[in-house]
Design a protein around this motif. Sequence first.
Motif, PDB file in Angstrom:
ATOM      1  N   SER A  25       3.769   8.013  -2.311  1.00 35.44           N
ATOM      2  CA  SER A  25       3.104   7.271  -3.377  1.00 35.44           C
ATOM      3  C   SER A  25       3.851   5.983  -3.705  1.00 35.44           C
ATOM      4  O   SER A  25       3.498   5.290  -4.668  1.00 35.44           O
ATOM      5  CB  SER A  25       2.981   8.140  -4.634  1.00 35.44           C
ATOM      6  OG  SER A  25       4.259   8.558  -5.078  1.00 35.44           O
ATOM      7  N   ALA A  26       4.883   5.670  -2.914  1.00 39.42           N
ATOM      8  CA  ALA A  26       5.647   4.445  -3.155  1.00 39.42           C
ATOM      9  C   ALA A  26       4.961   3.272  -2.466  1.00 39.42           C
ATOM     10  O   ALA A  26       4.463   3.385  -1.344  1.00 39.42           O
ATOM     11  CB  ALA A  26       7.069   4.606  -2.619  1.00 39.42           C
ATOM     12  N   LEU A  27       4.941   2.132  -3.149  1.00 36.27           N
ATOM     13  CA  LEU A  27       4.361   0.930  -2.567  1.00 36.27           C
ATOM     14  C   LEU A  27       5.282   0.373  -1.488  1.00 36.27           C
ATOM     15  O   LEU A  27       6.468   0.150  -1.727  1.00 36.27           O
ATOM     16  CB  LEU A  27       4.131  -0.130  -3.647  1.00 36.27           C
ATOM     17  CG  LEU A  27       2.930   0.091  -4.566  1.00 36.27           C
ATOM     18  CD1 LEU A  27       2.950  -0.937  -5.688  1.00 36.27           C
ATOM     19  CD2 LEU A  27       1.630   0.004  -3.791  1.00 36.27           C
ATOM     20  N   VAL A  28       4.721   0.171  -0.316  1.00 35.18           N
ATOM     21  CA  VAL A  28       5.489  -0.355   0.813  1.00 35.18           C
ATOM     22  C   VAL A  28       4.647  -1.428   1.496  1.00 35.18           C
ATOM     23  O   VAL A  28       3.419  -1.496   1.313  1.00 35.18           O
ATOM     24  CB  VAL A  28       5.840   0.761   1.817  1.00 35.18           C
ATOM     25  CG1 VAL A  28       6.747   1.800   1.181  1.00 35.18           C
ATOM     26  CG2 VAL A  28       4.576   1.418   2.359  1.00 35.18           C
ATOM     27  N   THR A  47      -3.610   2.305  -5.595  1.00 32.67           N
ATOM     28  CA  THR A  47      -3.879   0.865  -5.590  1.00 32.67           C
ATOM     29  C   THR A  47      -5.382   0.622  -5.682  1.00 32.67           C
ATOM     30  O   THR A  47      -6.178   1.437  -5.205  1.00 32.67           O
ATOM     31  CB  THR A  47      -3.340   0.204  -4.305  1.00 32.67           C
ATOM     32  OG1 THR A  47      -3.931   0.845  -3.156  1.00 32.67           O
ATOM     33  CG2 THR A  47      -1.823   0.332  -4.225  1.00 32.67           C
ATOM     34  N   PRO A  48      -5.799  -0.486  -6.289  1.00 22.46           N
ATOM     35  CA  PRO A  48      -7.232  -0.750  -6.468  1.00 22.46           C
ATOM     36  C   PRO A  48      -7.965  -1.059  -5.179  1.00 22.46           C
ATOM     37  O   PRO A  48      -9.189  -0.978  -5.133  1.00 22.46           O
ATOM     38  CB  PRO A  48      -7.251  -1.955  -7.416  1.00 22.46           C
ATOM     39  CG  PRO A  48      -5.933  -2.643  -7.200  1.00 22.46           C
ATOM     40  CD  PRO A  48      -4.961  -1.525  -6.921  1.00 22.46           C
ATOM     41  N   VAL A 103       0.850  -1.179   0.000  1.00 21.82           N
ATOM     42  CA  VAL A 103       0.000   0.000   0.000  1.00 21.82           C
ATOM     43  C   VAL A 103       0.889   1.233   0.000  1.00 21.82           C
ATOM     44  O   VAL A 103       2.069   1.155   0.383  1.00 21.82           O
ATOM     45  CB  VAL A 103      -0.933  -0.004   1.245  1.00 21.82           C
ATOM     46  CG1 VAL A 103      -0.132   0.257   2.527  1.00 21.82           C
ATOM     47  CG2 VAL A 103      -2.083   0.980   1.095  1.00 21.82           C
ATOM     48  N   THR A 104       0.360   2.362  -0.439  1.00 19.59           N
ATOM     49  CA  THR A 104       1.105   3.615  -0.341  1.00 19.59           C
ATOM     50  C   THR A 104       0.629   4.377   0.896  1.00 19.59           C
ATOM     51  O   THR A 104      -0.468   4.132   1.405  1.00 19.59           O
ATOM     52  CB  THR A 104       0.895   4.497  -1.585  1.00 19.59           C
ATOM     53  OG1 THR A 104      -0.468   4.978  -1.601  1.00 19.59           O
ATOM     54  CG2 THR A 104       1.181   3.717  -2.866  1.00 19.59           C
ATOM     55  N   ALA A 105       1.435   5.305   1.346  1.00 16.75           N
ATOM     56  CA  ALA A 105       1.050   6.089   2.526  1.00 16.75           C
ATOM     57  C   ALA A 105      -0.223   6.880   2.263  1.00 16.75           C
ATOM     58  O   ALA A 105      -1.096   6.989   3.136  1.00 16.75           O
ATOM     59  CB  ALA A 105       2.192   7.030   2.913  1.00 16.75           C
ATOM     60  N   ALA A 106      -0.345   7.430   1.059  1.00 22.92           N
ATOM     61  CA  ALA A 106      -1.542   8.211   0.725  1.00 22.92           C
ATOM     62  C   ALA A 106      -2.782   7.331   0.703  1.00 22.92           C
ATOM     63  O   ALA A 106      -3.852   7.726   1.186  1.00 22.92           O
ATOM     64  CB  ALA A 106      -1.358   8.893  -0.625  1.00 22.92           C
ATOM     65  N   ASP A 107      -2.655   6.144   0.131  1.00 22.32           N
ATOM     66  CA  ASP A 107      -3.796   5.230   0.100  1.00 22.32           C
ATOM     67  C   ASP A 107      -4.161   4.759   1.512  1.00 22.32           C
ATOM     68  O   ASP A 107      -5.340   4.607   1.842  1.00 22.32           O
ATOM     69  CB  ASP A 107      -3.492   4.018  -0.779  1.00 22.32           C
ATOM     70  CG  ASP A 107      -3.655   4.321  -2.260  1.00 22.32           C
ATOM     71  OD1 ASP A 107      -4.021   5.465  -2.600  1.00 22.32           O
ATOM     72  OD2 ASP A 107      -3.424   3.414  -3.083  1.00 22.32           O
ATOM     73  N   LEU A 108      -3.155   4.531   2.350  1.00 27.78           N
ATOM     74  CA  LEU A 108      -3.430   4.093   3.721  1.00 27.78           C
ATOM     75  C   LEU A 108      -4.182   5.181   4.482  1.00 27.78           C
ATOM     76  O   LEU A 108      -5.105   4.881   5.259  1.00 27.78           O
ATOM     77  CB  LEU A 108      -2.127   3.743   4.437  1.00 27.78           C
ATOM     78  CG  LEU A 108      -2.267   3.160   5.849  1.00 27.78           C
ATOM     79  CD1 LEU A 108      -3.105   1.885   5.840  1.00 27.78           C
ATOM     80  CD2 LEU A 108      -0.884   2.884   6.446  1.00 27.78           C
TER      81      LEU A 108
END
Length: 256
Positions: A241-244, A163-164, A111-116
């Motif tokens: 926006s990086a996937l972590v 992410t979807p 997940v990215t920080a923004a999506d989380l």
Amino acid sequence: MADTVHSLADRLHDVLVDLLTRGAATAGTRGLHDVVARATALGPEGAWIAAAGRANLGGLACLQGEWELAVLHLEAAVADGYNDCVALHVPPVRPLHDDPRFRALYERMRVTAADLDELFWLHQEMQTLASDAQRASVDNIGRLDTGVSLLPQAPMPTRAPHTPGVLITRLDLAAAGTALQQAALKAEFQRSSGNTSLSLIDDSWDYGRARRDAWDADALETRRLRAAEARAFVERPGAGSALVPCPPLGSITYPG
């Protein structure tokens, strides 16, 4: 008519609303299985809808204590892009936290920080809507007016997610909001029609109080609408926006 991502998203919304309003024991899971099959037939573009259906099937399996089935559904959901790590910390899912297969699928999620940030907001909004609906039902007890109050909702985020999984949880929130609004409106229409009937047959009907109740209800609904608008999601400046990897399993406190 051929299925599209949009039509299947609408269909899944309706299936989830039916489950929330009637319960799984009555509504059954056939609708979810149908959406999964049709979304899978669309290929990669329908993967997130299939994941949404699978994740909800996994959640229902947890509620019924069917842990093996829950893991199978959640594994399939993660394979199709599911990454709502917040949802996997709700009480019904926690018994799976010690299952090695569940831990393995959780560790595969990214997940990215923004999506989380948005996932936390979406789940908090679900809890807020449920609380608002409960308070509204209490506030409406004894009202003599015939007006119908709505259940205001915060605007849905419009940012493009990384992410979807975010799309899945937005759909879950939309379905929860629709189900709560339908229940609230049903109760409101029953109260309104009951008051209309009583006012016609009761010579002592208190029309003055009914007018005051209507004014008070309008003022309260305006405050609820402003509060909902103020809850709108605001993207955090600099959110990554990086996937972590998702936060460690067990480290998330579910909102509410």
